[in-house]
Design an enzyme around this catalytic site. Structure first.
Site, mmCIF file in Angstrom:
data_model
loop_
_atom_site.group_PDB
_atom_site.id
_atom_site.type_symbol
_atom_site.label_atom_id
_atom_site.label_comp_id
_atom_site.label_asym_id
_atom_site.label_seq_id
_atom_site.Cartn_x
_atom_site.Cartn_y
_atom_site.Cartn_z
ATOM 1 N N SER A 14 0.718 -1.104 0.059
ATOM 2 C CA SER A 14 0.106 -0.066 0.051
ATOM 3 C C SER A 14 0.979 1.115 0.047
ATOM 4 O O SER A 14 1.939 1.183 0.445
ATOM 5 C CB SER A 14 -0.714 0.253 1.239
ATOM 6 N N TYR B 213 -1.407 -0.639 10.416
ATOM 7 C CA TYR B 213 -1.671 -0.990 8.926
ATOM 8 C C TYR B 213 -0.246 -0.841 8.058
ATOM 9 O O TYR B 213 0.138 -1.321 7.445
ATOM 10 C CB TYR B 213 -2.784 -0.234 8.321
HETATM 11 N N1 LIG Z 1 -8.720 -0.853 -1.392
HETATM 12 C C1 LIG Z 1 -7.519 -0.232 -1.175
HETATM 13 O O1 LIG Z 1 -7.707 1.021 -1.309
HETATM 14 C C2 LIG Z 1 -6.388 -0.671 -0.908
HETATM 15 C C3 LIG Z 1 -5.088 0.227 -1.060
HETATM 16 C C4 LIG Z 1 -4.044 -0.432 -0.768
HETATM 17 C C5 LIG Z 1 -3.860 -1.880 -0.242
HETATM 18 N N2 LIG Z 1 -4.995 -2.566 -0.298
HETATM 19 C C6 LIG Z 1 -4.599 -3.938 0.215
HETATM 20 O O2 LIG Z 1 -4.999 -4.744 -0.800
HETATM 21 C C7 LIG Z 1 -5.421 -6.078 -0.245
HETATM 22 C C8 LIG Z 1 -6.735 -6.254 -0.480
HETATM 23 O O3 LIG Z 1 -7.591 -5.219 -0.158
HETATM 24 P P1 LIG Z 1 -9.196 -4.940 -0.663
HETATM 25 O O4 LIG Z 1 -9.303 -3.416 -0.951
HETATM 26 O O5 LIG Z 1 -9.593 -5.849 -1.636
HETATM 27 O O6 LIG Z 1 -9.929 -5.359 0.639
HETATM 28 P P2 LIG Z 1 -11.472 -5.903 0.841
HETATM 29 O O7 LIG Z 1 -11.842 -5.734 2.283
HETATM 30 O O8 LIG Z 1 -12.383 -5.743 -0.476
HETATM 31 O O9 LIG Z 1 -11.174 -7.628 0.955
HETATM 32 C C9 LIG Z 1 -10.565 -8.395 1.915
HETATM 33 C C10 LIG Z 1 -10.886 -9.725 1.471
HETATM 34 O O10 LIG Z 1 -10.111 -10.610 2.731
HETATM 35 C C11 LIG Z 1 -11.155 -11.637 3.382
HETATM 36 N N3 LIG Z 1 -10.533 -11.894 4.564
HETATM 37 C C12 LIG Z 1 -10.396 -11.176 5.579
HETATM 38 N N4 LIG Z 1 -10.047 -11.960 6.573
HETATM 39 C C13 LIG Z 1 -9.790 -13.161 6.354
HETATM 40 C C14 LIG Z 1 -9.333 -14.363 6.707
HETATM 41 N N5 LIG Z 1 -8.899 -14.677 7.995
HETATM 42 N N6 LIG Z 1 -9.121 -15.483 5.857
HETATM 43 C C15 LIG Z 1 -9.565 -15.364 4.582
HETATM 44 N N7 LIG Z 1 -10.213 -14.269 3.935
HETATM 45 C C16 LIG Z 1 -9.983 -13.249 4.930
HETATM 46 C C17 LIG Z 1 -12.267 -10.783 3.192
HETATM 47 O O11 LIG Z 1 -13.437 -11.539 3.384
HETATM 48 C C18 LIG Z 1 -12.218 -9.796 1.940
HETATM 49 O O12 LIG Z 1 -12.985 -10.527 1.190
HETATM 50 C C19 LIG Z 1 -5.257 -5.656 1.506
HETATM 51 O O13 LIG Z 1 -4.119 -6.105 1.745
HETATM 52 C C20 LIG Z 1 -5.264 -4.200 1.372
HETATM 53 O O14 LIG Z 1 -4.504 -3.879 2.425
HETATM 54 C C21 LIG Z 1 -6.008 -2.063 -0.374
#
Ligand SMILES: NC(=O)c1ccc[n+]([C@@H]2O[C@H](COP(=O)([O-])OP(=O)(O)OC[C@H]3O[C@@H](n4cnc5c(N)ncnc54)[C@H](O)[C@@H]3O)[C@@H](O)[C@H]2O)c1
Length: 252
Positions: free
Chosen positions: A144, A157
């Site tokens: 991120s 985070y």
């Molecule tokens: N969306 C953003 O703006 C953004 C920005 C930078 C980084 N990220 C990173 O990208 C990655 C994905 O983010 P996202 O936006 O898709 O998040 P999201 O919340 O849409 O999806 C996360 C998924 O992880 C699953 N999950 C949570 N705990 C779990 C567990 N114990 N076992 C199995 N599955 C589990 C959830 O059910 C969910 O489907 C993360 O690492 C996040 O930090 C996202």
């Protein structure tokens, strides 16, 4: 051009069926990879499977809570068995708690470190065992912009994303001689389940958009495109890199 990415038939495990993992799983499947998508949330899995169908692709799913080392190792083993190998691995689970350092509890810290960083280590190590033995691998983690910038109210985070960046650099160096690349995508704000409620509240969307030189937030498909490149044969000489998908956010 036929199979320019070299992804046709590649066994791929995607962990996390949220906004970014789901879009990436669909993109990999549409590029010809044989994808197993894992998440704790069965509804998310089904919804991504429908998206894949609409894109003319198919993927397999596995419902799994990945919050322990044995669960991560079991899932990687299941993926290698069901897919007949493992060439591509994407780690896309994570969560955030937005509070000042002085207001954080012990559980906030340990739960975020566990999900964002420890599961990346456990599942990455297990996938690395399969890939190094096989002499081929493409591993991608979701870092991120918070792994670089000091966003207030993001301490656990940001610490996990900074830790992830260094974890993958060491994996990349150790596994490069075995044909295994290890990289990260590092998105800025992308509208997904992780960010939607925060973006909807108190003018956050407008304030955060104003910080992006490109003048907008990102889309999950734009992260998926970068994941697809890093997962492909085209990225054979790219390893240990953190690729910012942020419209220039980290330049400010
Ligand atoms: N969306 C953003 O703006 C953004 C920005 C930078 C980084 N990220 C990173 O990208 C990655 C994905 O983010 P996202 O936006 O898709 O998040 P999201 O919340 O849409 O999806 C996360 C998924 O992880 C699953 N999950 C949570 N705990 C779990 C567990 N114990 N076992 C199995 N599955 C589990 C959830 O059910 C969910 O489907 C993360 O690492 C996040 O930090 C996202």
């Amino acid at each position: 051009m036929t199979d320019w990415l070299g992804l046709t038939g590649r066994p791929a495990l995607v962990v996390g069926a949220g906004g970014l993992g789901g879009a990436s799983a669909v993109a990999l499947a549409a590029a010809g990879a044989r994808v197993l998508l894992a998440d704790v949330d069965a509804d998310r899995l089904e919804s991504v499977r429908r998206d894949a169908k609409e894109a003319g692709a198919d993927l397999e799913t596995a419902e799994a809570d990945l919050s322990t080392a044995p669960a991560c190792r079991a899932l990687v083993g299941e993926a290698a068995d069901r897919l007949g190998g493992l060439d591509v691995f994407l780690h896309a689970v994570g969560r955030n708690v937005r509070r000042p350092v002085l207001d954080l509890g012990d559980d906030d810290w340990s739960e975020i470190v566990n999900l964002n960083l420890s599961t990346a280590y456990w599942s990455g190590q297990a996938a690395g065992r399969v890939m190094t033995a096989n002499g081929y691998g493409r591993m991608v983690f979701c870092s991120s912009v918070s792994g670089l910038l000091a966003h207030p109210h993001h301490a656990p985070y940001a610490a996990t994303k900074g830790g992830l960046n260094q974890l993958l650099r060491v994996m990349a160096r150790e596994w490069a001689p075995c044909g295994v690349t290890v990289n990260a995508v590092a998105p800025g704000y992308i509208e997904t389940g992780l960010t939607r409620a925060y973006l909807d509240a108190d003018g956050h969307r407008e304030a955060l958009t104003a910080l992006v030189p490109a003048g907008r937030l990102g889309r999950p498909e734009e992260v998926a495109d970068a994941v697809t490149f890093l997962a492909s044969d085209r990225a054979a000489f790219v390893t240990g890199q953190i690729l910012y998908i942020d419209g220039g956010r980290v330049l400010v």
